[in-house]
Design a protein around this motif. Structure first.
Motif, PDB file in Angstrom:
ATOM      1  N   TYR A 127       0.402  -4.196   9.831  1.00 43.81           N
ATOM      2  CA  TYR A 127       0.739  -3.129   8.899  1.00 43.81           C
ATOM      3  C   TYR A 127       2.218  -2.818   9.071  1.00 43.81           C
ATOM      4  O   TYR A 127       2.667  -2.412  10.143  1.00 43.81           O
ATOM      5  CB  TYR A 127      -0.088  -1.874   9.154  1.00 43.81           C
ATOM      6  CG  TYR A 127       0.400  -0.677   8.352  1.00 43.81           C
ATOM      7  CD1 TYR A 127       0.371  -0.712   6.952  1.00 43.81           C
ATOM      8  CD2 TYR A 127       0.927   0.447   8.976  1.00 43.81           C
ATOM      9  CE1 TYR A 127       0.830   0.363   6.208  1.00 43.81           C
ATOM     10  CE2 TYR A 127       1.383   1.532   8.247  1.00 43.81           C
ATOM     11  CZ  TYR A 127       1.339   1.483   6.860  1.00 43.81           C
ATOM     12  OH  TYR A 127       1.809   2.537   6.119  1.00 43.81           O
ATOM     13  N   SER A 141     -10.224  -2.328  11.375  1.00 47.40           N
ATOM     14  CA  SER A 141     -11.355  -2.490  10.450  1.00 47.40           C
ATOM     15  C   SER A 141     -11.184  -3.725   9.566  1.00 47.40           C
ATOM     16  O   SER A 141     -12.178  -4.347   9.176  1.00 47.40           O
ATOM     17  CB  SER A 141     -11.504  -1.229   9.582  1.00 47.40           C
ATOM     18  OG  SER A 141     -10.398  -1.093   8.695  1.00 47.40           O
ATOM     19  N   HIS A 182       5.416  -0.595   8.345  1.00 46.49           N
ATOM     20  CA  HIS A 182       5.646   0.818   8.010  1.00 46.49           C
ATOM     21  C   HIS A 182       6.634   0.983   6.856  1.00 46.49           C
ATOM     22  O   HIS A 182       6.443   1.849   5.994  1.00 46.49           O
ATOM     23  CB  HIS A 182       6.168   1.571   9.247  1.00 46.49           C
ATOM     24  CG  HIS A 182       5.222   1.530  10.401  1.00 46.49           C
ATOM     25  ND1 HIS A 182       3.983   2.138  10.380  1.00 46.49           N
ATOM     26  CD2 HIS A 182       5.338   0.934  11.633  1.00 46.49           C
ATOM     27  CE1 HIS A 182       3.368   1.939  11.531  1.00 46.49           C
ATOM     28  NE2 HIS A 182       4.161   1.215  12.310  1.00 46.49           N
ATOM     29  N   LYS A 198       0.835  -1.199   0.000  1.00 50.37           N
ATOM     30  CA  LYS A 198       0.000   0.000   0.000  1.00 50.37           C
ATOM     31  C   LYS A 198       0.874   1.254   0.000  1.00 50.37           C
ATOM     32  O   LYS A 198       1.859   1.331   0.732  1.00 50.37           O
ATOM     33  CB  LYS A 198      -0.890   0.026   1.246  1.00 50.37           C
ATOM     34  CG  LYS A 198      -1.834  -1.170   1.370  1.00 50.37           C
ATOM     35  CD  LYS A 198      -3.065  -0.994   0.514  1.00 50.37           C
ATOM     36  CE  LYS A 198      -4.074  -2.107   0.769  1.00 50.37           C
ATOM     37  NZ  LYS A 198      -5.267  -1.975  -0.075  1.00 50.37           N
ATOM     38  N   VAL A 208       0.421  -4.458   3.985  1.00 47.42           N
ATOM     39  CA  VAL A 208      -0.546  -5.017   4.920  1.00 47.42           C
ATOM     40  C   VAL A 208      -0.544  -6.530   4.743  1.00 47.42           C
ATOM     41  O   VAL A 208      -0.567  -7.038   3.618  1.00 47.42           O
ATOM     42  CB  VAL A 208      -1.959  -4.455   4.674  1.00 47.42           C
ATOM     43  CG1 VAL A 208      -2.968  -5.113   5.609  1.00 47.42           C
ATOM     44  CG2 VAL A 208      -1.969  -2.948   4.860  1.00 47.42           C
ATOM     45  N   ASP A 262      -7.387   1.509  11.013  1.00 46.70           N
ATOM     46  CA  ASP A 262      -7.489   0.852   9.700  1.00 46.70           C
ATOM     47  C   ASP A 262      -7.248  -0.650   9.823  1.00 46.70           C
ATOM     48  O   ASP A 262      -7.931  -1.460   9.188  1.00 46.70           O
ATOM     49  CB  ASP A 262      -6.472   1.462   8.730  1.00 46.70           C
ATOM     50  CG  ASP A 262      -6.736   2.932   8.454  1.00 46.70           C
ATOM     51  OD1 ASP A 262      -7.898   3.277   8.182  1.00 46.70           O
ATOM     52  OD2 ASP A 262      -5.783   3.719   8.523  1.00 46.70           O
ATOM     53  N   ILE A 263      -6.270  -1.006  10.650  1.00 45.80           N
ATOM     54  CA  ILE A 263      -5.974  -2.416  10.860  1.00 45.80           C
ATOM     55  C   ILE A 263      -7.139  -3.108  11.569  1.00 45.80           C
ATOM     56  O   ILE A 263      -7.531  -4.225  11.224  1.00 45.80           O
ATOM     57  CB  ILE A 263      -4.678  -2.578  11.682  1.00 45.80           C
ATOM     58  CG1 ILE A 263      -3.513  -1.870  10.998  1.00 45.80           C
ATOM     59  CG2 ILE A 263      -4.352  -4.048  11.887  1.00 45.80           C
ATOM     60  CD1 ILE A 263      -3.217  -2.362   9.623  1.00 45.80           C
ATOM     61  N   ASN A 267      -0.574   5.559   4.321  1.00 48.07           N
ATOM     62  CA  ASN A 267      -0.258   5.328   5.729  1.00 48.07           C
ATOM     63  C   ASN A 267      -1.496   4.814   6.463  1.00 48.07           C
ATOM     64  O   ASN A 267      -2.555   5.442   6.416  1.00 48.07           O
ATOM     65  CB  ASN A 267       0.243   6.620   6.381  1.00 48.07           C
ATOM     66  CG  ASN A 267       1.640   6.972   5.945  1.00 48.07           C
ATOM     67  OD1 ASN A 267       2.517   6.116   5.910  1.00 48.07           O
ATOM     68  ND2 ASN A 267       1.850   8.242   5.594  1.00 48.07           N
ATOM     69  N   TYR A 268      -1.349   3.672   7.125  1.00 50.01           N
ATOM     70  CA  TYR A 268      -2.430   3.111   7.917  1.00 50.01           C
ATOM     71  C   TYR A 268      -2.176   3.433   9.385  1.00 50.01           C
ATOM     72  O   TYR A 268      -1.032   3.543   9.817  1.00 50.01           O
ATOM     73  CB  TYR A 268      -2.481   1.585   7.753  1.00 50.01           C
ATOM     74  CG  TYR A 268      -3.319   1.097   6.591  1.00 50.01           C
ATOM     75  CD1 TYR A 268      -3.334   1.766   5.382  1.00 50.01           C
ATOM     76  CD2 TYR A 268      -4.090  -0.061   6.717  1.00 50.01           C
ATOM     77  CE1 TYR A 268      -4.082   1.316   4.322  1.00 50.01           C
ATOM     78  CE2 TYR A 268      -4.844  -0.536   5.656  1.00 50.01           C
ATOM     79  CZ  TYR A 268      -4.847   0.163   4.464  1.00 50.01           C
ATOM     80  OH  TYR A 268      -5.594  -0.291   3.424  1.00 50.01           O
ATOM     81  N   ASP A 269      -3.270   3.565  10.136  1.00 47.45           N
ATOM     82  CA  ASP A 269      -3.130   3.638  11.583  1.00 47.45           C
ATOM     83  C   ASP A 269      -3.833   2.428  12.186  1.00 47.45           C
ATOM     84  O   ASP A 269      -4.365   1.576  11.462  1.00 47.45           O
ATOM     85  CB  ASP A 269      -3.671   4.954  12.142  1.00 47.45           C
ATOM     86  CG  ASP A 269      -5.128   5.200  11.768  1.00 47.45           C
ATOM     87  OD1 ASP A 269      -5.863   4.210  11.552  1.00 47.45           O
ATOM     88  OD2 ASP A 269      -5.542   6.367  11.699  1.00 47.45           O
TER      89      ASP A 269
END
Length: 567
Positions: free
Chosen positions: A327, A305, A329, A294, A334, A302-303, A297-299
């Motif tokens: 996730y 969900s 970095h 991806k 992911v 998001d994970i 940026n995921y937080d």
């Protein structure tokens, strides 16, 4: 062995001795047990349950086995032309014909060439194999004659297990026989949807099917026929999206085991429960590993969900299947996967470089979580920064990876101190048999990194295969062949190493006479010497065989030739 102990064994009934031999490997029987006493020597000559595995065999032992063995006493045979024993199959065929092995039940051919395979398959028609494994070297092509001959072998009623790995375009032309009694098939290639259906139609006793992927286009239509004989299905590199996969799985409603390794298009978490409930109601075990790169940026939300659909009663109570989501970095990706991790080769990421959550509130990180991981890849710089080293050295009471036998280390920058201790906390170094070091950093003036690598190699006491691949251009690197040689321990039997020219090849051969095999890997911009130069340089009188391809020269040496006679 004491005289009293020999006398004791010498008086044992022959039936009991046969039973003991069933628990010994062929090397132990033929190279040790055989020479204890006269009775054991004679017994080893008539014992008829030998499982002869010549994979990574030294050439000295190969000649000994070829002199000692009686083909009619062999029930399992493994031959290999891989990097450790190039040319072995051709040499074996100069001593034996496969039709001499009247009671052979299992045959494995690794990296076999078409010409040798054709000879072998013609001999197999008179045998009653139960298991056949064929792995072709990448880019080697098979003739139509070989494919036709293989098809006829698969019609044998005795054959129950079949494993095949050939160049992908050839498998599309392979005609599956009409009558098959096979119960287990592993094809390490992509096959078409039509081929998949044909195999299931013609293998009415098939219970386990492992394939890389199934290819179909938008014009492909799913028929209404269901193949209920299949109980276990594995897709090792699935490229179907989740909607096609749903249709595909509807063909095999009797599955009790499903394993899927794939990419981003399988991460539609909400659909999985629906598919498993409606299409695979008999499923007892579901293993998966989905990976997606991806550029966002995921937080943690998001994970969460992504993991939320796996927190229903179906997953937590009915099946009790643990699912985890990570996730990463750097690089941004992911990963959604079942626990224990089902992928044998795993890329390790430190907890400081990822955010994770699970469908279960708490996960006990015991032995089983990483039980299936046998190959581990680690970036030494990204995974072991100095801040994380202190935390790791105090966090693991026992190694997280206990069953890893193959380790791949990527070196992209200067290594932190105390690296060997951190590795030993992460995995059981005594279990390692193969190590690959990918050099993407010039360590020629970095004594700290050199010391770290030397200490790591000293601690891996059981390693027998070492690959050191210098991926740097000579324009940007001052690493010399002497720098590389200084890292190689004396315990290594099989070496794969990057070289630039004949001079560096000579340095390696002269310095490491004890090696059983060497693969010289040439950088992409260097031309490989001609066969005439190679033969002149390697000196065929030293009893070696070699194979040459577009980017490497693989040599199988007889390291004991100077010291003792093979007879």
């Amino acid at each position: 062995m004491s005289t009293d102990l020999i006398s004791y064994f010498d008086n044992l009934p022959v039936e009991l001795l046969y039973h003991i031999l069933n628990f010994l490997d062929t090397d132990t029987i033929l190279l040790s047990f055989r020479y204890v006493c006269t009775r054991f020597y004679l017994l080893s000559n008539v014992y008829n349950q030998y499982q002869l595995n010549l994979y990574s065999c030294t050439k000295y032992n190969f000649y000994r086995f070829s002199r000692i063995i009686n083909p009619v006493n062999i029930i399992t045979l493994v031959l290999s032309d891989d990097d450790r024993t190039p040319g072995q199959i051709n040499l074996f065929l100069s001593f034996f014909h496969l039709k001499q092995f009247h009671f052979l039940r299992s045959l494995t051919l690794l990296e076999v060439e078409d010409s040798n395979l054709n000879l072998i398959l013609n001999d197999l028609s008179s045998l009653s194999l139960r298991s056949l494994t064929i792995q072709s070297r990448t880019f080697f092509t098979w003739t139509n004659q070989t494919l036709t001959c293989l098809s006829s072998i698969l019609e044998q009623t005795s054959l129950k297990q079949f494993t095949l790995s050939i160049w992908c375009f050839e498998i599309y032309d392979f005609l599956w026989p009409y009558q098959c009694q096979i119960e287990y098939i592993h094809i390490s290639n992509r096959i078409t949807f039509e081929q998949y259906c044909t195999i299931l139609e013609r293998c009415l006793f098939l219970r386990t099917f492992i394939i890389k992927d199934v290819l179909w286009n938008d014009m492909t239509t799913i028929n209404s026929i269901q193949y209920r004989q299949l109980k276990s299905l594995t897709l090792e590199d699935n490229r179907m999206d989740i909607f096609k996969l749903e249709e595909f799985l509807s063909l095999t409603p009797s599955l009790t085991y499903l394993k899927v390794i794939g990419m981003a298009y399988l991460m539609d978490s909400y659909l999985w429960e629906k598919i498993l409930r409606r299409k695979l109601s008999l499923l007892e075990k579901f293993e998966f590993f989905f990976q997606s790169w991806k550029d966002v940026n995921y937080d943690l939300s998001d994970i969460e969900s992504l993991i939320r659909p796996f927190q229903t009663s179906f997953w937590l109570e009915n099946k009790r299947w643990i699912v985890n989501c990570d996730y990463i970095h750097n690089p941004m990706e992911v990963i959604l996967y079942s626990i224990p991790i089902c992928k044998p080769l795993f890329q390790y990421n430190d907890s400081s470089n990822k955010a994770s959550c699970s469908n279960f509130t708490e996960i006990l990180l015991d032995d089983k979580v990483m039980n299936n991981v046998t190959g581990l890849r680690i970036n030494l710089v990204k995974s072991f920064n100095q801040a994380s080293l202190t935390r790791k050295n105090n966090s693991f009471t026992s190694p997280l990876f206990r069953n890893v036998t193959e380790l791949i280390l990527d070196i992209t920058d200067k290594c932190p101190i105390n690296l060997s201790q951190s590795l030993s906390n992460l995995l059981n170094l005594s279990h390692l048999t193969q190590l690959t070091i990918n050099l993407n950093y010039d360590f020629s003036t970095d004594s700290n990194t050199t010391t770290n690598l030397t200490n790591i190699l000293r601690q891996i006491s059981n390693i027998h295969t070492l690959e050191i691949l210098n991926n740097l251009s000579t324009i940007y690197s001052n690493i010399s062949i002497e720098d590389i040689c200084s890292l190689i321990p004396s315990t290594i039997e099989h070496l794969k190493i990057t070289v630039k020219n004949i001079t560096e090849m000579k340095t390696i051969i002269d310095r490491f006479e004890y090696l059983s095999s060497i693969t010289f890997q040439f950088t992409f911009y260097k031309s490989i010497p001609s066969a005439k130069i190679i033969e002149s340089f390697l000196n065929i009188k030293k009893d070696l065989t070699y194979r040459k391809d577009d980017c490497s020269i693989r040599v199988w040496l007889n390291k004991y030739l100077k010291k003792k006679s093979i007879y």
